[in-house]
Enzyme design. Structure first.
Site, PDB file in Angstrom:
ATOM      1  N   ASN A  87      -8.866 -22.086 -35.069  1.00 12.42           N
ATOM      2  CA  ASN A  87     -10.159 -21.405 -34.967  1.00 12.42           C
ATOM      3  C   ASN A  87     -10.067 -19.894 -35.181  1.00 12.42           C
ATOM      4  O   ASN A  87     -11.077 -19.242 -35.383  1.00 12.42           O
ATOM      5  CB  ASN A  87     -10.812 -21.691 -33.611  1.00 12.42           C
ATOM      6  CG  ASN A  87      -9.890 -21.370 -32.444  1.00 12.42           C
ATOM      7  OD1 ASN A  87      -8.758 -21.840 -32.378  1.00 12.42           O
ATOM      8  ND2 ASN A  87     -10.370 -20.580 -31.513  1.00 12.42           N
ATOM      9  N   THR A 129     -26.028 -39.127 -17.059  1.00 10.22           N
ATOM     10  CA  THR A 129     -27.131 -39.387 -17.980  1.00 10.22           C
ATOM     11  C   THR A 129     -26.851 -38.726 -19.323  1.00 10.22           C
ATOM     12  O   THR A 129     -26.477 -37.557 -19.381  1.00 10.22           O
ATOM     13  CB  THR A 129     -28.450 -38.839 -17.398  1.00 10.22           C
ATOM     14  OG1 THR A 129     -28.656 -39.458 -16.125  1.00 10.22           O
ATOM     15  CG2 THR A 129     -29.626 -39.133 -18.311  1.00 10.22           C
ATOM     16  N   GLY A 145     -16.345 -30.077 -27.356  1.00  8.00           N
ATOM     17  CA  GLY A 145     -14.935 -30.207 -27.712  1.00  8.00           C
ATOM     18  C   GLY A 145     -14.000 -30.074 -26.516  1.00  8.00           C
ATOM     19  O   GLY A 145     -12.969 -30.756 -26.436  1.00  8.00           O
ATOM     20  N   THR A 146     -14.351 -29.214 -25.577  1.00  3.90           N
ATOM     21  CA  THR A 146     -13.484 -28.981 -24.417  1.00  3.90           C
ATOM     22  C   THR A 146     -13.348 -30.245 -23.570  1.00  3.90           C
ATOM     23  O   THR A 146     -12.244 -30.666 -23.223  1.00  3.90           O
ATOM     24  CB  THR A 146     -14.021 -27.806 -23.577  1.00  3.90           C
ATOM     25  OG1 THR A 146     -13.937 -26.615 -24.372  1.00  3.90           O
ATOM     26  CG2 THR A 146     -13.204 -27.599 -22.310  1.00  3.90           C
ATOM     27  N   CYS A 148     -13.732 -17.185 -27.296  1.00  5.63           N
ATOM     28  CA  CYS A 148     -13.408 -17.675 -25.959  1.00  5.63           C
ATOM     29  C   CYS A 148     -12.530 -16.696 -25.183  1.00  5.63           C
ATOM     30  O   CYS A 148     -12.306 -16.861 -24.000  1.00  5.63           O
ATOM     31  CB  CYS A 148     -12.729 -19.028 -26.071  1.00  5.63           C
ATOM     32  SG  CYS A 148     -13.621 -20.118 -27.193  1.00  5.63           S
ATOM     33  N   HIS A 182     -22.310 -27.590 -32.110  1.00 11.98           N
ATOM     34  CA  HIS A 182     -22.724 -26.215 -32.414  1.00 11.98           C
ATOM     35  C   HIS A 182     -21.859 -25.524 -33.458  1.00 11.98           C
ATOM     36  O   HIS A 182     -22.137 -24.387 -33.837  1.00 11.98           O
ATOM     37  CB  HIS A 182     -22.796 -25.381 -31.126  1.00 11.98           C
ATOM     38  CG  HIS A 182     -21.452 -25.030 -30.537  1.00 11.98           C
ATOM     39  ND1 HIS A 182     -20.942 -23.755 -30.564  1.00 11.98           N
ATOM     40  CD2 HIS A 182     -20.531 -25.784 -29.902  1.00 11.98           C
ATOM     41  CE1 HIS A 182     -19.766 -23.736 -29.965  1.00 11.98           C
ATOM     42  NE2 HIS A 182     -19.497 -24.959 -29.550  1.00 11.98           N
ATOM     43  N   GLN A 201     -13.092 -27.503 -35.441  1.00 10.12           N
ATOM     44  CA  GLN A 201     -13.430 -26.627 -36.564  1.00 10.12           C
ATOM     45  C   GLN A 201     -13.577 -27.380 -37.886  1.00 10.12           C
ATOM     46  O   GLN A 201     -13.950 -26.783 -38.897  1.00 10.12           O
ATOM     47  CB  GLN A 201     -12.367 -25.519 -36.725  1.00 10.12           C
ATOM     48  CG  GLN A 201     -12.353 -24.498 -35.595  1.00 10.12           C
ATOM     49  CD  GLN A 201     -13.562 -23.561 -35.595  1.00 10.12           C
ATOM     50  OE1 GLN A 201     -14.277 -23.434 -36.588  1.00 10.12           O
ATOM     51  NE2 GLN A 201     -13.806 -22.897 -34.474  1.00 10.12           N
TER      52      GLN A 201
END
Length: 375
Positions: free
Chosen positions: A152, A238, A71-72, A328, A202, A180
């Site tokens: 979040n 890759t 997401g970042t 975070c 995740h 989220q």
């Protein structure tokens, strides 16, 4: 004592079926997707199957789906491109965004690349849509609106259709951090007026280190990472082959089980809220708890005391995983920027509990019992 994991908004456990789908690509099928021999073509094929599956679930076109590291990276890419490639010289955001958004918009603002406005919040933590329209109407520059779909920390959900319509009306670009909500709610991107959304494997029982960036087909941007022709020339490097396979599989499973899982998890949230209210004097809840809110997130504030100040630490000692604001920010205990913005009460300690299909009422009873001792 068994560990009780109530921090699913930070990360979720990997579903065994997802691991099974990934396994062959960690072992036998290790070809580089960019190689032209059959070994590489098999990998390429698997990635494109995952892309098709994700696109179908979100009702987007496969050409609009790009796989990233999470997401970042997705939010950084979208926000930076909106300013540098799409001519947005005015960013409109909120003070309760995830840092992946907040730090990016602040960087662009401090670098002199765009003006920055923060939309007002209502007392319950929702975005003030009238204020958003006011800022859009007043702006002389083309705007980028970047507002998260679900917070979040407190769980509040944005009406992305209403915001999308406003953006359309004022010719603004709309990016929403949907980390989220992808994998937790159904999306129909064909019918949603939006330019960019994001996802992270995740958060819905997929692997870490893989994410999604949806770029609406009407938007043409330049790559954020340079160096190769992967992801249709949009993201060099890759491909995270087994991660992408895992992301696709996890999203399929989450979608297939959405009805049952969301009702079950929502029941746990409601049950925990009731139990806390019943057993803990002075407990309060942040955000629009049982209204327009994530069914997996419950943010509770407890009265501050000598005992409760160490609450997360003490819960950890008793094998209970929860978070203070968001994971975070847990390393540097500066408190949560989200909680500060909506509930600046220094006499309270905030804990976020977030649930998954693997939790049960027995665990909640245990946690509430422990909290009675700790508070």
């Amino acid at each position: 004592m068994e560990r009780i994991y109530l921090d699913n908004a930070a990360t979720t456990s990997l579903d065994p079926a997802v691991l099974d789908a990934m396994m062959p690509y960690l072992t036998a099928h290790f070809g580089n997707p960019s190689s032209i021999y059959s070994y590489g073509r098999e990998s390429r094929m698997a990635i494109e199957m995952a892309r098709k599956s994700v696109a179908k679930i979100l009702n987007a076109h496969p050409a609009e789906i790009f796989f990233t590291s999470g997401g970042t990276e997705s939010s950084n890419t979208a926000i930076t491109a909106a300013v540098r490639d799409l001519g947005c010289k005015h960013i409109i955001s909120s003070v309760i965004e995830h840092h992946a958004t907040t730090h990016t918009v602040e960087y662009l603002y401090q670098n002199g690349e765009a003006a920055l406005s923060y939309v007002k919040l209502l007392p319950d933590g929702h975005i003030d849509l009238d204020n958003l329209e006011h800022i859009l109407a007043e702006s002389d520059e083309k705007c980028l609106v970047t507002l998260m779909h679900a917070n979040n920390e407190i769980g509040n959900m944005l009406d992305i259709h209403a915001v999308g319509k406003l953006c359309k009306q004022y010719n603004a670009i709309f990016h929403s951090d949907t980390v989220q909500t992808v994998g937790h709610f159904p999306f129909d991107l064909r019918k949603t007026p939006i330019h960019f959304i994001t996802g992270a494997g995740h958060k819905f029982h997929g692997p870490k280190g893989v994410g999604l960036l949806y770029i609406n087909e009407n938007v043409k941007i330049k790559p954020f990472l340079h160096g190769g022709s992967q992801e249709r020339n949009m993201r060099a490097g890759t491909e995270n082959l087994y991660g992408i396979i895992g992301f696709g599989k996890a999203l399929e499973l989450a979608t297939a089980n959405y009805e049952a899982d969301s009702v079950y998890i929502s029941g746990l949230k409601t049950y925990m809220k009731e139990q806390l209210q019943q057993h803990i004097k002075g407990v309060e809840f942040n955000g629009d708890t049982l209204g327009k809110s994530l069914y997996a997130v419950l943010s509770a504030s407890f009265p501050k005391s000598e005992k409760s100040e160490m609450i997360l630490f003490n819960m950890d000692i008793h094998n209970i995983c929860a978070s203070g604001g968001s994971a975070c920010t847990s390393g540097a205990d500066q408190g949560s920027h989200v909680i500060r913005a909506i509930n600046n009460n220094p006499n309270q300690v905030t804990v976020r509990f977030s649930f998954s299909k693997h939790n049960n009422k027995g665990e909640i009873d245990t946690v509430v019992e422990k909290l009675k001792e700790l508070i």
